[in-house]
Design a protein around this motif. Sequence first.
Motif, PDB file in Angstrom:
ATOM      1  N   SER A  60       0.815  -1.218   0.000  1.00 16.57           N
ATOM      2  CA  SER A  60       0.000   0.000   0.000  1.00 16.57           C
ATOM      3  C   SER A  60       0.849   1.269   0.000  1.00 16.57           C
ATOM      4  O   SER A  60       0.369   2.339  -0.369  1.00 16.57           O
ATOM      5  CB  SER A  60      -0.956   0.002   1.194  1.00 16.57           C
ATOM      6  N   ILE A  61       2.113   1.151   0.401  1.00 14.27           N
ATOM      7  CA  ILE A  61       3.008   2.319   0.370  1.00 14.27           C
ATOM      8  C   ILE A  61       4.155   2.112  -0.622  1.00 14.27           C
ATOM      9  O   ILE A  61       5.193   2.747  -0.539  1.00 14.27           O
ATOM     10  CB  ILE A  61       3.538   2.678   1.776  1.00 14.27           C
ATOM     11  N   GLY A  62       3.954   1.183  -1.550  1.00 15.02           N
ATOM     12  CA  GLY A  62       4.911   0.997  -2.636  1.00 15.02           C
ATOM     13  C   GLY A  62       6.129   0.157  -2.302  1.00 15.02           C
ATOM     14  O   GLY A  62       7.152   0.262  -2.968  1.00 15.02           O
ATOM     15  N   LEU A  63       6.049  -0.687  -1.278  1.00 14.01           N
ATOM     16  CA  LEU A  63       7.175  -1.541  -0.894  1.00 14.01           C
ATOM     17  C   LEU A  63       6.800  -3.013  -1.057  1.00 14.01           C
ATOM     18  O   LEU A  63       5.629  -3.357  -1.080  1.00 14.01           O
ATOM     19  CB  LEU A  63       7.555  -1.291   0.574  1.00 14.01           C
ATOM     20  N   GLN A  88      17.308   3.886   7.215  1.00 14.58           N
ATOM     21  CA  GLN A  88      16.729   5.208   7.011  1.00 14.58           C
ATOM     22  C   GLN A  88      15.446   5.339   7.834  1.00 14.58           C
ATOM     23  O   GLN A  88      15.195   6.375   8.444  1.00 14.58           O
ATOM     24  CB  GLN A  88      16.435   5.419   5.527  1.00 14.58           C
ATOM     25  N   VAL A  89      14.624   4.269   7.843  1.00 19.17           N
ATOM     26  CA  VAL A  89      13.365   4.245   8.581  1.00 19.17           C
ATOM     27  C   VAL A  89      13.246   2.910   9.294  1.00 19.17           C
ATOM     28  O   VAL A  89      13.563   1.865   8.726  1.00 19.17           O
ATOM     29  CB  VAL A  89      12.156   4.431   7.630  1.00 19.17           C
ATOM     30  N   VAL A  90      12.763   2.966  10.534  1.00 17.83           N
ATOM     31  CA  VAL A  90      12.489   1.750  11.303  1.00 17.83           C
ATOM     32  C   VAL A  90      11.010   1.774  11.663  1.00 17.83           C
ATOM     33  O   VAL A  90      10.507   2.766  12.203  1.00 17.83           O
ATOM     34  CB  VAL A  90      13.343   1.678  12.587  1.00 17.83           C
ATOM     35  N   LEU A  91      10.322   0.683  11.342  1.00 19.50           N
ATOM     36  CA  LEU A  91       8.910   0.532  11.666  1.00 19.50           C
ATOM     37  C   LEU A  91       8.783  -0.617  12.654  1.00 19.50           C
ATOM     38  O   LEU A  91       9.086  -1.767  12.324  1.00 19.50           O
ATOM     39  CB  LEU A  91       8.084   0.254  10.409  1.00 19.50           C
ATOM     40  N   VAL A  92       8.367  -0.289  13.874  1.00 25.46           N
ATOM     41  CA  VAL A  92       8.195  -1.292  14.918  1.00 25.46           C
ATOM     42  C   VAL A  92       6.714  -1.663  14.954  1.00 25.46           C
ATOM     43  O   VAL A  92       5.861  -0.802  15.161  1.00 25.46           O
ATOM     44  CB  VAL A  92       8.655  -0.764  16.293  1.00 25.46           C
ATOM     45  N   MET A  93       6.437  -2.928  14.739  1.00 21.60           N
ATOM     46  CA  MET A  93       5.063  -3.415  14.731  1.00 21.60           C
ATOM     47  C   MET A  93       4.668  -3.830  16.144  1.00 21.60           C
ATOM     48  O   MET A  93       4.559  -5.009  16.462  1.00 21.60           O
ATOM     49  CB  MET A  93       4.919  -4.585  13.760  1.00 21.60           C
ATOM     50  N   ASP A  94       4.473  -2.820  16.984  1.00 18.43           N
ATOM     51  CA  ASP A  94       4.066  -3.021  18.368  1.00 18.43           C
ATOM     52  C   ASP A  94       3.515  -1.692  18.860  1.00 18.43           C
ATOM     53  O   ASP A  94       4.274  -0.731  19.026  1.00 18.43           O
ATOM     54  CB  ASP A  94       5.248  -3.466  19.230  1.00 18.43           C
ATOM     55  N   SER A  95       2.223  -1.622  19.073  1.00 18.38           N
ATOM     56  CA  SER A  95       1.588  -0.347  19.427  1.00 18.38           C
ATOM     57  C   SER A  95       1.990   0.163  20.807  1.00 18.38           C
ATOM     58  O   SER A  95       1.787   1.331  21.103  1.00 18.38           O
ATOM     59  CB  SER A  95       0.071  -0.483  19.346  1.00 18.38           C
ATOM     60  N   THR A  96       2.565  -0.685  21.646  1.00 12.94           N
ATOM     61  CA  THR A  96       2.973  -0.245  22.981  1.00 12.94           C
ATOM     62  C   THR A  96       4.322   0.462  22.962  1.00 12.94           C
ATOM     63  O   THR A  96       4.681   1.125  23.914  1.00 12.94           O
ATOM     64  CB  THR A  96       3.046  -1.432  23.969  1.00 12.94           C
ATOM     65  N   LYS A 101      11.931   9.692  18.033  1.00 14.44           N
ATOM     66  CA  LYS A 101      12.828   9.833  16.883  1.00 14.44           C
ATOM     67  C   LYS A 101      11.998   9.968  15.602  1.00 14.44           C
ATOM     68  O   LYS A 101      11.017   9.255  15.408  1.00 14.44           O
ATOM     69  CB  LYS A 101      13.762   8.634  16.774  1.00 14.44           C
ATOM     70  N   SER A 102      12.418  10.860  14.716  1.00 19.19           N
ATOM     71  CA  SER A 102      11.633  11.138  13.508  1.00 19.19           C
ATOM     72  C   SER A 102      11.650  10.009  12.489  1.00 19.19           C
ATOM     73  O   SER A 102      10.771   9.937  11.636  1.00 19.19           O
ATOM     74  CB  SER A 102      12.128  12.425  12.853  1.00 19.19           C
ATOM     75  N   SER A 103      12.615   9.114  12.575  1.00 21.29           N
ATOM     76  CA  SER A 103      12.678   8.014  11.608  1.00 21.29           C
ATOM     77  C   SER A 103      12.298   6.671  12.227  1.00 21.29           C
ATOM     78  O   SER A 103      12.502   5.635  11.623  1.00 21.29           O
ATOM     79  CB  SER A 103      14.090   7.915  11.025  1.00 21.29           C
ATOM     80  N   LEU A 104      11.727   6.704  13.419  1.00 18.08           N
ATOM     81  CA  LEU A 104      11.330   5.486  14.125  1.00 18.08           C
ATOM     82  C   LEU A 104       9.829   5.541  14.384  1.00 18.08           C
ATOM     83  O   LEU A 104       9.345   6.388  15.128  1.00 18.08           O
ATOM     84  CB  LEU A 104      12.104   5.364  15.436  1.00 18.08           C
ATOM     85  N   PHE A 105       9.101   4.658  13.729  1.00 22.70           N
ATOM     86  CA  PHE A 105       7.647   4.644  13.804  1.00 22.70           C
ATOM     87  C   PHE A 105       7.179   3.361  14.482  1.00 22.70           C
ATOM     88  O   PHE A 105       7.850   2.339  14.410  1.00 22.70           O
ATOM     89  CB  PHE A 105       7.038   4.693  12.397  1.00 22.70           C
ATOM     90  N   SER A 106       6.002   3.430  15.089  1.00 19.67           N
ATOM     91  CA  SER A 106       5.403   2.209  15.627  1.00 19.67           C
ATOM     92  C   SER A 106       3.929   2.189  15.263  1.00 19.67           C
ATOM     93  O   SER A 106       3.283   3.239  15.181  1.00 19.67           O
ATOM     94  CB  SER A 106       5.583   2.124  17.144  1.00 19.67           C
ATOM     95  N   THR A 107       3.428   1.002  15.038  1.00 18.03           N
ATOM     96  CA  THR A 107       2.020   0.822  14.722  1.00 18.03           C
ATOM     97  C   THR A 107       1.599  -0.565  15.180  1.00 18.03           C
ATOM     98  O   THR A 107       2.384  -1.304  15.745  1.00 18.03           O
ATOM     99  CB  THR A 107       1.751   1.029  13.219  1.00 18.03           C
ATOM    100  N   LYS A 129       2.968   8.035   6.900  1.00 16.84           N
ATOM    101  CA  LYS A 129       4.119   8.783   7.436  1.00 16.84           C
ATOM    102  C   LYS A 129       5.420   8.092   7.078  1.00 16.84           C
ATOM    103  O   LYS A 129       6.424   8.746   6.751  1.00 16.84           O
ATOM    104  CB  LYS A 129       3.990   8.935   8.948  1.00 16.84           C
ATOM    105  N   VAL A 130       5.425   6.770   7.125  1.00 17.43           N
ATOM    106  CA  VAL A 130       6.612   5.998   6.737  1.00 17.43           C
ATOM    107  C   VAL A 130       6.944   6.262   5.279  1.00 17.43           C
ATOM    108  O   VAL A 130       8.096   6.523   4.921  1.00 17.43           O
ATOM    109  CB  VAL A 130       6.414   4.481   6.991  1.00 17.43           C
ATOM    110  N   LYS A 131       5.939   6.218   4.436  1.00 19.30           N
ATOM    111  CA  LYS A 131       6.146   6.459   2.993  1.00 19.30           C
ATOM    112  C   LYS A 131       6.723   7.845   2.762  1.00 19.30           C
ATOM    113  O   LYS A 131       7.663   8.013   1.983  1.00 19.30           O
ATOM    114  CB  LYS A 131       4.822   6.311   2.243  1.00 19.30           C
ATOM    115  N   GLN A 132       6.199   8.840   3.458  1.00 16.97           N
ATOM    116  CA  GLN A 132       6.683  10.206   3.316  1.00 16.97           C
ATOM    117  C   GLN A 132       8.148  10.326   3.754  1.00 16.97           C
ATOM    118  O   GLN A 132       8.938  11.012   3.116  1.00 16.97           O
ATOM    119  CB  GLN A 132       5.808  11.167   4.139  1.00 16.97           C
ATOM    120  N   CYS A 133       8.501   9.623   4.802  1.00 11.99           N
ATOM    121  CA  CYS A 133       9.869   9.670   5.321  1.00 11.99           C
ATOM    122  C   CYS A 133      10.857   8.988   4.367  1.00 11.99           C
ATOM    123  O   CYS A 133      12.029   9.350   4.326  1.00 11.99           O
ATOM    124  CB  CYS A 133       9.904   8.993   6.689  1.00 11.99           C
ATOM    125  N   LEU A 134      10.383   8.035   3.581  1.00 10.74           N
ATOM    126  CA  LEU A 134      11.259   7.312   2.646  1.00 10.74           C
ATOM    127  C   LEU A 134      11.535   8.102   1.372  1.00 10.74           C
ATOM    128  O   LEU A 134      12.419   7.756   0.607  1.00 10.74           O
ATOM    129  CB  LEU A 134      10.641   5.960   2.280  1.00 10.74           C
TER     130      LEU A 134
END
Length: 135
Positions: A60-63, A88-96, A101-107, A129-134
Amino acid sequence: MQSRNDYLEALGIPDFLYSKVDLTSSISSPLSIMVLELSSKDSFCEAGNTRDLLVKMLASIGLDLNSVHLASIEKSNLDSFIADNPAQVVLVMDSTFKSDKSSLFSTYHPRDVIKDSHLKRETWEILKKVKQCLK
């Protein structure tokens, strides 16, 4: 890795059944995106519904799975793992998990989204937001 690929090629095994990627060339450059889970329960590192949803989320975000590094780690090892594997970007799949950090996302983890479809909207907002950061 290369000698293994040479061996498989010599046996006539089709290349789509094994990786021809030379891992030594990518070690020096940082990853563009790393997707982490902090629990191995219903892991997206294994085949199944959770992985299928992760593939759709990334698409959905082109990856795709070839453009991300997936890892299942313990929460206590998160900081050292990120330090040892710059991305460049870290996505943590844990809502807790929370970070400033601007390049570290969680969901939400895909297994949680499967259980509760109301989490899709919030997850989609983070993915945008992840897509925008990439970019």
